[in-house]
Write an enzyme that holds these catalytic residues in place. Structure first.
Site, short mmCIF file in Angstrom:
data_model
loop_
_atom_site.label_atom_id
_atom_site.label_comp_id
_atom_site.label_asym_id
_atom_site.label_seq_id
_atom_site.Cartn_x
_atom_site.Cartn_y
_atom_site.Cartn_z
N LYS A 201 -56.18 46.80 6.07
CA LYS A 201 -56.81 46.68 4.76
C LYS A 201 -57.80 45.53 4.78
CE LYS A 201 -56.33 44.65 0.87
NZ LYS A 201 -57.76 44.50 0.57
N GLU A 276 -52.15 33.77 9.17
CA GLU A 276 -53.21 32.82 9.56
C GLU A 276 -53.86 32.41 8.26
OE1 GLU A 276 -56.26 31.20 10.26
OE2 GLU A 276 -57.13 32.87 11.39
N CYS A 310 -61.85 29.18 8.02
CA CYS A 310 -60.50 28.65 7.77
C CYS A 310 -60.31 27.28 8.42
CB CYS A 310 -59.46 29.63 8.28
SG CYS A 310 -59.69 30.14 9.98
N GLU A 411 -58.49 23.44 -0.42
CA GLU A 411 -59.45 24.22 0.35
C GLU A 411 -60.54 24.73 -0.60
OE1 GLU A 411 -58.21 28.08 2.09
OE2 GLU A 411 -59.16 27.38 3.93
P1 NAI Z 1 -56.96 36.20 -0.41
O1 NAI Z 1 -56.07 35.51 0.57
O2 NAI Z 1 -56.36 36.48 -1.73
O3 NAI Z 1 -57.47 37.58 0.24
C1 NAI Z 1 -57.34 37.92 1.60
C2 NAI Z 1 -56.83 39.34 1.74
O4 NAI Z 1 -55.56 39.45 1.12
C3 NAI Z 1 -57.71 40.38 1.07
O5 NAI Z 1 -57.72 41.55 1.87
C4 NAI Z 1 -57.00 40.65 -0.23
O6 NAI Z 1 -57.26 41.93 -0.75
C5 NAI Z 1 -55.55 40.53 0.19
N1 NAI Z 1 -54.62 40.22 -0.89
C6 NAI Z 1 -54.84 39.49 -2.00
N2 NAI Z 1 -53.73 39.43 -2.74
C7 NAI Z 1 -52.78 40.13 -2.10
C8 NAI Z 1 -51.42 40.43 -2.37
N3 NAI Z 1 -50.80 39.99 -3.46
N4 NAI Z 1 -50.73 41.17 -1.48
C9 NAI Z 1 -51.33 41.61 -0.36
N5 NAI Z 1 -52.61 41.37 -0.06
C10 NAI Z 1 -53.34 40.63 -0.92
O7 NAI Z 1 -58.26 35.34 -0.57
P2 NAI Z 1 -59.51 35.50 -1.56
O8 NAI Z 1 -59.01 35.81 -2.93
O9 NAI Z 1 -60.47 36.44 -0.94
O10 NAI Z 1 -60.15 34.05 -1.55
C11 NAI Z 1 -59.68 33.01 -2.37
C12 NAI Z 1 -59.61 31.71 -1.61
O11 NAI Z 1 -58.71 31.83 -0.53
C13 NAI Z 1 -60.90 31.26 -0.95
O12 NAI Z 1 -61.71 30.55 -1.82
C14 NAI Z 1 -60.40 30.40 0.16
O13 NAI Z 1 -60.13 29.10 -0.29
C15 NAI Z 1 -59.12 31.06 0.55
N6 NAI Z 1 -59.31 31.92 1.74
C16 NAI Z 1 -59.04 31.39 2.93
C17 NAI Z 1 -59.23 32.12 4.06
C18 NAI Z 1 -58.95 31.51 5.38
O14 NAI Z 1 -59.18 32.14 6.39
N7 NAI Z 1 -58.45 30.30 5.41
C19 NAI Z 1 -59.75 33.49 4.04
C20 NAI Z 1 -59.98 33.99 2.70
C21 NAI Z 1 -59.78 33.20 1.62
#
Ligand code: NAI
Ligand code: MG
Length: 508
Positions: A201, A276, A310, A411
């Site tokens: 996904k 991760e 990240c 972050e």
């Molecule tokens: P997110 O962690 O919510 O999204 C990443 C993935 O998880 C997406 O595919 C999303 O659809 C999925 N997801 C979201 N909620 C879920 C749930 N309850 N169950 C299963 N899958 C779920 O991150 P988002 O909302 O895109 O970004 C928000 C903040 O998160 C960013 O501003 C950043 O600070 C952080 N982030 C950090 C990352 C990293 O690699 N360290 C990568 C992405 C976001």
């Protein structure tokens, strides 16, 4: 505030396109077929440089997640299970060749869908320009080298014991949007090398690369159902996969709060979880560092990919004697970075991924101001000509940051560097570790002893010395503390996708 930014007018034709962007709504890949979401609903994917909708995607929900898991299970129980390691290896090589052959197109989709600059400098360590193809080749090599051990036991009589390494089964890979080609390939490669099957996904903000990869993998001979791809939102499609009893393991990359939700969702059937997650990585610049390298190196350690990395080194600790010189240098560097449409080859810093991310990042700029950090570069959204419809943030330097400020603890995931002075190695070791995260750390010094001491002090999964953000498929990457569970890349990452079975044979 410093000198105004160099920005670009957009290139004459801002939308050279991929044939993949043909205006037709994209579908889900389930069991080797491209299908619509059960609900029939779609949602838009937006180019963050322009705010334009570039494609409509199928919006999967729990019913589609269930179909995809069923297809992955059927594939896992089918001929795939009996496929010889050599044949999985050959398949991974074929996929690598396909990725390499279509790399420009995949990169263009990445550029259009999430705003990574088309002229992004390649990592110094990348073994080839299409480095995700190298990731697939690295894991192709492992497909024929996964084996158990014969282990002597102390049972009286003649009892043979040995282990088998077996694929865990159906993997749900839930990935973010910050590097779409890597986000997908880092999961696909070990899944195929170990003989698992998967439901991928991608993130709702940037799913196009994964869908095109799905086409390429299918053309390259991937058996149906081995990789299924569902697009949709985290709270619906993502959550349905995380809690699905037919999923044996979740491999997640994303934010720490969502990682925590996934652990809860996984509890139902105690599925395995690798995570991760986020970071707030320190980057420590000692007074003896070569500043001509440390300044651009530390700056791009934050600003690369508009800070959406990240392991970005967002807390830059600078030894007091060079603090002012460093702040001036890094601020001038930030001001000199060309911000613009991600399709313009001159662009160094593209937009952030979405309007939501723009609001988050500019919100943190207000927080830092209110907390009393001194802005020495950037500090705002950029809305100059050609950029007003996109989600651009000026590369920002906050100086005189204190450890207790929110901008130093949380972050931000945007082009925002915090600079903090320090006086001794012991002090900076303690301060750099005073965080809930532990993904990475950077060190800049000419003193090799100091480099090793500081590297051993850092509570982080990766430490870079006199460089930042290098990756290689052979070198493990993973987080300490709240930055994650388990490893990606390298030999030991395979264990995340394998069960170990012990077999006892009474030979009397
Ligand atoms: P997110 O962690 O919510 O999204 C990443 C993935 O998880 C997406 O595919 C999303 O659809 C999925 N997801 C979201 N909620 C879920 C749930 N309850 N169950 C299963 N899958 C779920 O991150 P988002 O909302 O895109 O970004 C928000 C903040 O998160 C960013 O501003 C950043 O600070 C952080 N982030 C950090 C990352 C990293 O690699 N360290 C990568 C992405 C976001
Ligand atoms: Mg998009």
């Amino acid at each position: 505030m410093s000198a105004p930014h160099r920005t670009d007018t957009p290139p004459a034709s801002p939308s050279p396109s991929s044939p993949f962007l043909d205006g037709r709504p994209k579908r889900l890949l389930i069991g080797g077929q491209w299908v619509e979401a059960a609900s029939g609903r779609t949602f838009p994917s937006v180019n963050p440089s322009t705010g334009e909708v570039i494609a409509d995607l199928a919006e999967a929900d729990a019913a589609d997640a269930d179909r995809a898991v069923t297809a992955a299970r059927a594939a896992f129980e089918g001929p795939w299970r009996r496929m010889k390691p050599r044949d999985r290896q050959a398949l991974l090589w074929a996929l690598a060749d396909a990725v390499q052959a279509h790399y420009e197109e995949l990169r263009l989709l990445e550029v259009l869908d999430m705003g990574s600059p088309i002229g992004r400098p390649r990592s110094g360590s990348a073994p080839s320009p299409a480095w995700e193809a190298e990731v697939l080749r690295y894991f192709a090599g492992w497909a024929t080298k996964i084996h158990g051990e014969t282990i002597p036991n102390s049972i009286p009589g003649s009892v043979l014991s040995y282990t088998l390494k077996e694929p865990v089964g159906v993997v749900a890979a839930i990935v973010p949007w910050n590097r779409p080609v890597s986000n997908a390939v880092w999961k696909i490669a070990p899944v195929l090398a170990t003989g698992c099957t998967m439901v991928l996904k991608p993130a709702e903000e940037a799913s196009l690369v994964a869908l095109r990869l799905g086409e390429l993998l299918t053309e390259a001979g991937l058996p149906e159902g081995v990789v299924n791809i569902v697009t949709g939102f985290g709270e619906s499609a993502g959550a349905a996969l995380a809690e699905h009893p037919g999923v044996d393991k979740v491999a997640f990359t994303g934010s720490t709060p969502t990682g925590r939700r996934i652990i809860h969702a996984a509890a139902g059937n105690l599925k395995r979880v690798s995570l991760e997650l986020g970071g707030k990585s320190p980057d420590v610049v000692f007074a003896d560092a070569d500043l001509s390298r440390a300044i651009p190196g530390a700056a791009m350690g934050v600003f690369a990919n508009s800070g959406q990395v990240c392991c970005a080194g967002t807390r830059i600790y600078v030894e007091r004697p060079i603090y002012d010189e460093f702040v001036d240098g890094v601020s001038a560097f930030a001001d000199g970075l060309r911000v613009g449409n991600s399709l313009d080859p001159r662009t160094k810093i593209g937009p952030v991924v979405s309007a939501e991310q723009l609001a988050r990042v500019t919100g943190y700029l207000e927080v830092g101001r209110a907390e009393g950090a001194r802005i020495t570069a950037g500090g705002s959204r950029l809305e100059t000509e050609g950029l007003a419809q996109g989600y651009f943030v000026a590369p920002t330097v906050f100086a005189d940051v204190r450890d207790d400020m929110r901008v130093a603890r949380e972050e931000i995931f945007g082009p925002v560097a915090c600079v903090l002075p320090f006086d001794s190695l012991a002090e900076v070791a303690a301060r750099s570790n005073d965080t809930t995260y532990g993904l990475a750390g950077g060190i800049w010094t000419r003193d090799v002893g100091k480099a090793h001491r500081m590297a051993s002090e850092m509570q982080a999964g990766t430490v870079w010395v006199n460089t930042m953000l290098l990756f290689d498929p052979a070198v493990p990457f993973g987080g300490y503390k709240m930055s994650g569970w388990g490893l990606e890349m390298g030999q030991h990452s395979l264990d995340e996708y394998l069960n170990v079975k012990s077999v006892w044979i009474n030979t009397d």
